[in-house]
Design a protein around this motif. Structure first.
Motif, PDB file in Angstrom:
ATOM      1  N   HIS A  46      16.751   0.412   6.971  1.00 15.43           N
ATOM      2  CA  HIS A  46      15.853  -0.737   6.793  1.00 15.43           C
ATOM      3  C   HIS A  46      14.832  -0.433   5.700  1.00 15.43           C
ATOM      4  CE1 HIS A  46      16.730  -2.542  10.872  1.00 15.43           C
ATOM      5  NE2 HIS A  46      16.990  -1.287  11.162  1.00 15.43           N
ATOM      6  N   GLU A  88      13.322   2.909   9.360  1.00 16.44           N
ATOM      7  CA  GLU A  88      12.499   2.073   8.478  1.00 16.44           C
ATOM      8  C   GLU A  88      12.048   2.920   7.294  1.00 16.44           C
ATOM      9  OE1 GLU A  88      11.657  -1.012   8.233  1.00 16.44           O
ATOM     10  OE2 GLU A  88      12.101  -1.902  10.196  1.00 16.44           O
ATOM     11  N   HIS A 120      20.679  -3.010   7.466  1.00 13.79           N
ATOM     12  CA  HIS A 120      20.300  -4.026   8.458  1.00 13.79           C
ATOM     13  C   HIS A 120      21.066  -5.324   8.228  1.00 13.79           C
ATOM     14  CE1 HIS A 120      16.697  -6.380  10.389  1.00 13.79           C
ATOM     15  NE2 HIS A 120      17.808  -6.527  11.064  1.00 13.79           N
ATOM     16  N   CYS A 175      17.038  -7.244   4.210  1.00 17.36           N
ATOM     17  CA  CYS A 175      16.780  -5.834   4.498  1.00 17.36           C
ATOM     18  C   CYS A 175      18.079  -5.019   4.389  1.00 17.36           C
ATOM     19  CB  CYS A 175      16.203  -5.735   5.910  1.00 17.36           C
ATOM     20  SG  CYS A 175      15.749  -4.080   6.401  1.00 17.36           S
TER      21      CYS A 175
HETATM   22 ZN   LIG Z   1      15.473  -4.250   8.656  1.00 17.79          ZN
END
Ligand SMILES: [Zn+2]
Length: 275
Positions: free
Chosen positions: A36, A126, A165, A173
Motif C-alpha cells: 500500500h 503501508e 492493494h 493504491c
Molecule cells: Zn492501500
C-alpha cells in the motif's frame, strides 16, 4: 532464513491498545504480501521527515485515524515502512504472528467484485508517501525488500504473491509507479531467497490476459494440463480453448464455488494454482 527485518514493535512506538473485546485478533493463514501507500506527501514534506521519531509519530497518527475516524479496532494494516527505512509493527500481534508463519485478521484490503479475495488475512504494508508518479527513495525501498523477504520466508509465501492493494479493491493504491515496480520487488525478493522465476512469472496480474473461449497458445496448454491434473476433462492439451475446455473450466469453477462463467481470470487461476 530467520526473520531478519528490524521491526519497531507497537509497544516501542507507544500504540494505543486495540478496542477491548476484539483483541487478540484471530490468526489467519496468509497467502499474499500486500503493498500500500499512505497517500501522504513525499520528501521533503514527508510526515516522518525520515527520522525514527517521525516514523513513530506517523504510526500513532495513522492508528488514531483508523480508530477514531474509521471506527476500526486498531490500525488496519500490519506494518508501516517509512521514508527513512524504518519498519513499524501496526496492528497489535502482527509481528509475533508472522514470525510464527501466520498473519492476523486485519482491515487493509477488502475485496471488491472481480478482484482477489482474502486480502485481510494476509500481511499489508503501508509505505509512507504517494507513489502515483513519485519514485520511492532507496532507504525505503531497501526496507520494503527486507520486510518482504522476511514475510515471504517465515510465512512461506511465494514472491509472486506480493500484490498491490488494487489487486483486491477498487483503488489507485499503491500508486501507478510503485505498482509498476512490483515485478522488480518480486525479483529482488526472489533473488534474496534463492528462488528463480521467469520475468513473465513475476509480472502483475493485470498484465496476464484472461483465458476464455477462443484463446490459444502455451498458457492454454498449461491450463488444459492443470484441469486434467485436477480430474476435469478439457479434451486434448492442444492449446486451443474450445467448447470442451470451456465446459471443463465451468465444471471446475462450480466445484470450488466460483461463478461458472468459463473465463479463467485471477480467481480461477489462483484456485488452479496457475498464478
Ligand atoms: Zn492501500
Amino acid at each position: 532464513m530467520p526473520f531478519t527485518a528490524k521491526v519497531v514493535t507497537t509497544a516501542a512506538w507507544g500504540a494505543r491498545p486495540p478496542i477491548s473485546g476484539r483483541f487478540p485478533f484471530p490468526r489467519t493463514a496468509p497467502r499474499y504480501v500486500i503493498v500500500h501507500h499512505t497517500d501522504n506527501q513525499n520528501p521533503p514534506n514527508d510526515p516522518s521527515r525520515g527520522t525514527s521519531e517521525g516514523a513513530m509519530q506517523l504510526a500513532r497518527n495513522i492508528q488514531k485515524f483508523h480508530m477514531d475516524v474509521n471506527g476500526w479496532s486498531d490500525s488496519g494494516h500490519n506494518f508501516l515502512n517509512t521514508t527513512g527505512g524504518f519498519i513499524l509493527e501496526a496492528r497489535h500481534g502482527s509481528l509475533d504472528a508472522v514470525k510464527q508463519g501466520f498473519s492476523i485478521q486485519s482491515a487493509h484490503a477488502a475485496q471488491d467484485p472481480g478482484k482477489l479475495a482474502n486480502g485481510n488475512q494476509s500481511p499489508g504494508i503501508e509505505n509512507e508517501g504517494n507513489f502515483m508518479t513519485f519514485q520511492m527513495g532507496q532507504k525505503q525501498w531497501q526496507s520494503l525488500v527486507e520486510l518482504c523477504v522476511s514475510l515471504c520466508d517465515s510465512c512461506n509465501i511465494s514472491p509472486r504473491n506480493i500484490k498491490g492493494h488494487r489487486d483486491f479493491s477498487n483503488t489507485d493504491c499503491p500508486g501507478d509507479l510503485l505498482y509498476s515496480q512490483l515485478p522488480r520487488l518480486r525479483k529482488q525478493v526472489a533473488d534474496k531467497l534463492g528462488l528463480q522465476f521467469t520475468p513473465e512469472e513475476l509480472e502483475n496480474d493485470s498484465q496476464v490476459v484472461d483465458l476464455k473461449f477462443g484463446s490459444t497458445g502455451s498458457a492454454v496448454i498449461k491450463l488444459q494440463q492443470r484441469l486434467r491434473d485436477r480430474g476435469f476433462n478439457p479434451g486434448a492439451a492442444d492449446g486451443v480453448f474450445g467448447e470442451i475446455t470451456e465446459a471443463a473450466v465451468k465444471a471446475f469453477q462450480r466445484s470450488v464455488g466460483l461463478l461458472d462463467d468459463g473465463i479463467v481470470g485471477s480467481n480461477t487461476r489462483m484456485e488452479l494454482g496457475l498464478s
